[in-house]
Scaffold this motif. Structure first.
Motif, short mmCIF file in Angstrom:
data_model
loop_
_atom_site.label_atom_id
_atom_site.label_comp_id
_atom_site.label_asym_id
_atom_site.label_seq_id
_atom_site.Cartn_x
_atom_site.Cartn_y
_atom_site.Cartn_z
N SER A 106 44.90 27.17 59.84
CA SER A 106 43.37 26.41 59.48
C SER A 106 42.55 27.34 59.21
O SER A 106 42.87 28.85 58.96
CB SER A 106 43.41 25.50 60.36
N VAL A 107 42.13 26.34 58.03
CA VAL A 107 41.50 27.09 57.33
C VAL A 107 39.61 26.34 56.20
O VAL A 107 40.54 25.20 57.13
CB VAL A 107 41.20 27.39 55.47
N VAL A 108 39.17 27.11 55.93
CA VAL A 108 37.45 26.81 56.02
C VAL A 108 37.66 25.88 54.77
O VAL A 108 36.83 25.03 54.45
CB VAL A 108 36.18 27.09 57.00
N ARG A 109 37.71 27.04 54.09
CA ARG A 109 38.04 26.83 52.14
C ARG A 109 39.38 27.20 51.89
O ARG A 109 39.46 27.98 51.79
CB ARG A 109 37.01 27.96 52.25
N GLY A 110 40.14 26.50 50.79
CA GLY A 110 41.90 26.84 50.07
C GLY A 110 41.80 24.86 50.47
O GLY A 110 41.71 23.67 51.19
N PRO A 111 43.36 25.51 49.84
CA PRO A 111 43.94 23.65 50.58
C PRO A 111 44.33 23.61 51.99
O PRO A 111 43.93 24.31 52.62
CB PRO A 111 45.73 24.09 49.79
N ARG A 112 44.69 22.18 51.86
CA ARG A 112 44.64 22.05 52.82
C ARG A 112 46.19 21.12 53.24
O ARG A 112 47.09 20.96 54.74
CB ARG A 112 43.68 20.62 53.22
N ASP A 113 46.75 21.46 52.37
CA ASP A 113 48.87 20.96 52.67
C ASP A 113 49.04 22.45 53.20
O ASP A 113 48.90 23.49 52.70
CB ASP A 113 49.37 20.38 50.83
N ALA A 114 50.62 21.84 54.02
CA ALA A 114 50.97 22.16 54.80
C ALA A 114 52.96 22.08 54.74
O ALA A 114 53.19 21.10 53.99
CB ALA A 114 51.17 22.71 56.01
N ASP B 286 40.98 34.86 52.86
CA ASP B 286 40.47 36.06 52.49
C ASP B 286 40.92 35.94 50.99
O ASP B 286 39.67 36.55 50.42
CB ASP B 286 41.64 36.94 52.96
N TYR B 287 41.69 35.26 49.97
CA TYR B 287 41.35 35.16 48.51
C TYR B 287 40.37 33.75 48.44
O TYR B 287 40.54 33.69 47.21
CB TYR B 287 42.59 35.03 48.18
N TYR B 288 40.31 33.40 49.28
CA TYR B 288 39.06 31.88 48.91
C TYR B 288 37.74 32.48 49.36
O TYR B 288 36.62 31.23 48.96
CB TYR B 288 39.91 30.83 49.70
N SER C 196 35.35 38.70 52.50
CA SER C 196 36.29 39.08 53.25
C SER C 196 36.52 40.37 53.53
O SER C 196 37.50 40.39 54.75
CB SER C 196 37.45 38.30 51.37
N THR C 197 36.37 41.06 52.78
CA THR C 197 36.54 42.47 53.27
C THR C 197 35.63 42.77 54.72
O THR C 197 36.33 44.04 55.56
CB THR C 197 35.74 43.86 52.56
N VAL C 198 34.44 42.90 55.14
CA VAL C 198 33.88 42.11 56.39
C VAL C 198 34.88 42.00 57.83
O VAL C 198 35.40 41.94 58.68
CB VAL C 198 32.78 41.67 55.80
N VAL C 199 35.30 40.47 57.05
CA VAL C 199 35.78 39.59 57.73
C VAL C 199 36.94 39.85 58.58
O VAL C 199 37.84 41.08 59.03
CB VAL C 199 36.15 38.29 57.29
N ARG C 200 38.08 40.96 57.51
CA ARG C 200 38.63 41.33 58.14
C ARG C 200 39.22 42.86 58.81
O ARG C 200 40.07 43.12 59.57
CB ARG C 200 39.69 42.07 56.55
N TRP C 201 38.28 43.80 57.90
CA TRP C 201 36.82 44.70 59.42
C TRP C 201 37.54 44.26 60.65
O TRP C 201 38.14 44.86 61.58
CB TRP C 201 36.90 46.07 58.60
N LEU D 278 39.78 44.22 47.51
CA LEU D 278 38.96 44.16 45.63
C LEU D 278 38.85 42.58 44.98
O LEU D 278 40.03 41.93 45.36
CB LEU D 278 39.97 45.26 44.56
N PRO D 279 37.69 42.78 43.73
CA PRO D 279 37.93 41.73 43.84
C PRO D 279 39.44 41.15 42.63
O PRO D 279 40.56 41.98 42.19
CB PRO D 279 36.62 41.10 42.73
N VAL D 280 39.08 40.23 42.75
CA VAL D 280 40.57 39.84 41.46
C VAL D 280 41.19 40.11 40.39
O VAL D 280 41.56 40.80 40.08
CB VAL D 280 40.71 37.62 41.83
N TRP D 281 39.41 40.08 39.45
CA TRP D 281 39.70 40.74 38.30
C TRP D 281 40.14 42.18 38.70
O TRP D 281 40.33 42.93 37.52
CB TRP D 281 38.93 40.53 38.03
N ALA D 282 39.79 43.16 39.83
CA ALA D 282 40.54 44.52 39.91
C ALA D 282 41.59 44.27 40.31
O ALA D 282 42.28 46.14 39.93
CB ALA D 282 38.93 45.38 40.81
N MET D 283 42.27 43.60 41.08
CA MET D 283 43.68 44.00 40.94
C MET D 283 44.27 43.71 40.49
O MET D 283 45.57 42.76 39.83
CB MET D 283 44.01 42.69 42.43
#
Length: 541
Positions: free
Chosen positions: A180-188, A318-320, A326-331, A510-515
């Motif tokens: 489950s996600v808070v923000r993002g697509p909900r279909d599975a 992480d990408y939404y 996202s970096t803090v949550v990942r760590w 990293l930001p999307v524009w940096a990857m």
């Protein structure tokens, strides 16, 4: 063997010379049973060609499917010429309205008078079904019937026509229950592989997306789909996965785990070597990175491979969110991953052998809390860890409303009662509960399970050898992870071997524009974004 099969087919042709009146053999009007149904091997049916005699074809199918309550034969006459024909199907697998309106009515009442009654004419001018298939052998016909098709036979034709009127029931597309996600697509994903492919193609509108179909399982004939983007996925990776799928020879496949256990590099390792997910957005992102996906019919989970430890610790969310959050949550997730495996063993090792490492005030609190506890720290930890796993398993297996109540009430009651009875110390309950909660922060359920199980040998090592035992156990786990491969990809990549270009989506996000570049699983189109996409504040005028 071939002579016996030929003789059998000739006998059927001789027995079917008598004229047959058009009739319907429905589940309520089956032919009388002639003893136990004969067991047919696929190889035998493969050598049985479709006969020009309608009666022989029907009689052979009655020997194969005759005792099934849903096996139905509908005999009728086609068009003004009244050419004998028959449609064979399993009533539980087809849509009757579509079969009646677009097949039977078209052939019996609206067949063009100026056309000869042949399969080609029926296919091109009479049958109003989107997908039709020509079949030459009874092996193909048997598979088509089991897949929900209706098969049309015409007198004088040595082929049969498969009509796609399938109506297998499935559930609607709902929200993911495990990711489950808070923000993002909900279909599975759901249990129908066709819907799952549709969910992926909805996100990847490219003609380079390839979906190859395999039928695996001698009895189940389960559909397994291999998906990849041509030009992004390594050709040798797709070829290796294809070869491993083709070598599978088992009787049944009921879930994607059957496939996983047959294709992984190291089947004896407790760590997952493929990523199981029910989120279409995560699968689409993996395909764009050059990975390969396996979809299995009747299961809502897709397998993404190759998988690395870093990918198993990443979540779709992480990408939404902004890259800093996202970096803090990942760590935080990385810290929880270490706590889930090492908290209880470190506590046992320090309190048993290394009390000098504990601050004096905390040491007094631990000594007071352990006063009257009859068990040593190592047995105390093992008992609490086992109890926690029992509560977790009970909460999963019970019905959802009851399972949540059992997990919460059981943990509170057992923990409070154990502390009151001086069976365990309060600090041990805190440590075990913290380690258990930290394991739930791991996005991959398949990765969280071995982490929890590894705590038990590490607790024993810490209770026997102290910090040396815990360090040796963690080092053994690290060596095992460093030696794992997932379809040739190192399990600890890009950390081991170290690749700085791959760290942009591991240690940080990293930001999307940096990857701008894809990971090492991609071969061509290395650059995924154009340079100079960083947003800038407009100049003031």
């Amino acid at each position: 063997m071939r002579r016996r099969l030929t003789k059998k087919l000739k006998d059927l042709l001789v027995q079917s010379k008598k004229p047959r009146e058009p009739q319907t053999r429905s589940p309520d009007r089956r032919p009388p049973e002639k003893g136990p149904m004969k067991q047919w091997e696929p190889a035998a049916l493969e050598k049985m060609p479709v006969s020009a005699d309608l009666g022989a074809n029907i009689q052979l199918l009655e020997e194969v499917f005759g005792q099934n309550t849903d096996f139905t034969v509908r005999e009728f006459a086609v068009g003004p010429q009244k050419v004998p024909a028959a449609i064979v199907y399993l009533s539980t697998a087809v849509e009757r309205a579509q079969l009646d309106n677009f097949v039977l009515e078209s052939l019996m009442l609206r067949y063009p008078e100026n056309l000869p009654v042949t399969l080609t004419s029926a296919e091109q001018s009479a049958v109003n079904v989107a997908k039709v298939t020509r079949y030459n052998t009874f092996r193909e016909i048997a598979t088509a019937l089991l897949n929900g098709e209706a098969v049309l036979f015409l007198t004088g034709e040595t082929q049969a026509l498969g009509l796609d009127v399938m109506d297998y029931q499935d559930r609607a597309i709902t929200e993911s229950m495990t990711e489950s996600v808070v923000r993002g697509p909900r279909d599975a994903f759901v249990e129908d592989f066709r819907k799952n492919i549709m969910l992926i193609r909805r996100r990847l509108k490219t003609p380079n997306l390839v979906m190859e179909r395999f039928e695996i399982g001698r009895e189940t004939q389960t559909t397994v789909v291999l998906g990849y983007i041509k030009g992004l996925a390594l050709p040798e990776l797709a070829s290796e996965v294809r070869n491993r799928l083709q070598r599978i020879d088992i009787d049944a496949v009921f879930d994607s785990n059957y496939i996983e256990e047959m294709i992984v590099d190291n089947p004896l390792s407790p760590f997952p070597q493929v990523l199981a997910t029910e989120r279409p957005d995560r699968v689409a992102a993996a395909l764009v990175e050059g990975r390969v996906v396996l979809l299995t019919d009747t299961t809502p989970f897709a397998l993404v491979l190759p998988a690395t430890l870093a990918s198993l610790l990443q979540a779709s969310e992480d990408y939404y969110h902004p890259f800093g959050i996202s970096t803090v949550v990942r760590w935080l997730r990385y810290v929880a991953f270490f706590v889930s495996i090492a908290a209880s063993p470190l506590y046992v090792a320090i309190t048993t052998f290394h009390q000098e490492m504990i601050p004096f005030g905390l040491l007094l609190s631990i000594a007071v809390s352990r006063e009257g506890v009859p068990l040593p720290a190592v047995l105390e930890a093992l008992v609490m860890e086992t109890t926690f796993e029992l509560l977790r398993e009970a909460g999963v297996r019970l019905p959802r409303p009851i399972g949540q109540a059992v997990s919460i009430v059981g943990a509170l009651v057992i923990g409070d009662a154990a502390i009151t009875a001086k069976v365990v110390s309060p600090l041990m309950v805190i440590v075990v509960a913290t380690a258990g909660i930290a394991s739930f922060a791991t996005p991959s359920y398949e990765l969280a399970i071995p982490m929890r199980l590894l705590r038990f040998p590490l607790i024993v090592a810490g209770g026997v050898l102290g910090l040396f035992g815990v360090t040796a156990g963690l080092l053994a786990v690290l060596i095992h992870l460093a030696g794992l491969r997932s379809f040739g990809q190192p399990y600890l990549a890009p950390l081991a071997p170290l690749k700085f270009t791959g760290l942009k989506d591991v240690l940080v996000r990293l930001p999307v524009w940096a990857m701008r570049t894809r990971p090492g699983t991609s071969k061509r189109d290395w650059h995924r974004a154009a340079p100079g996409l960083k947003p800038e504040r407009p100049e003031e005028h």
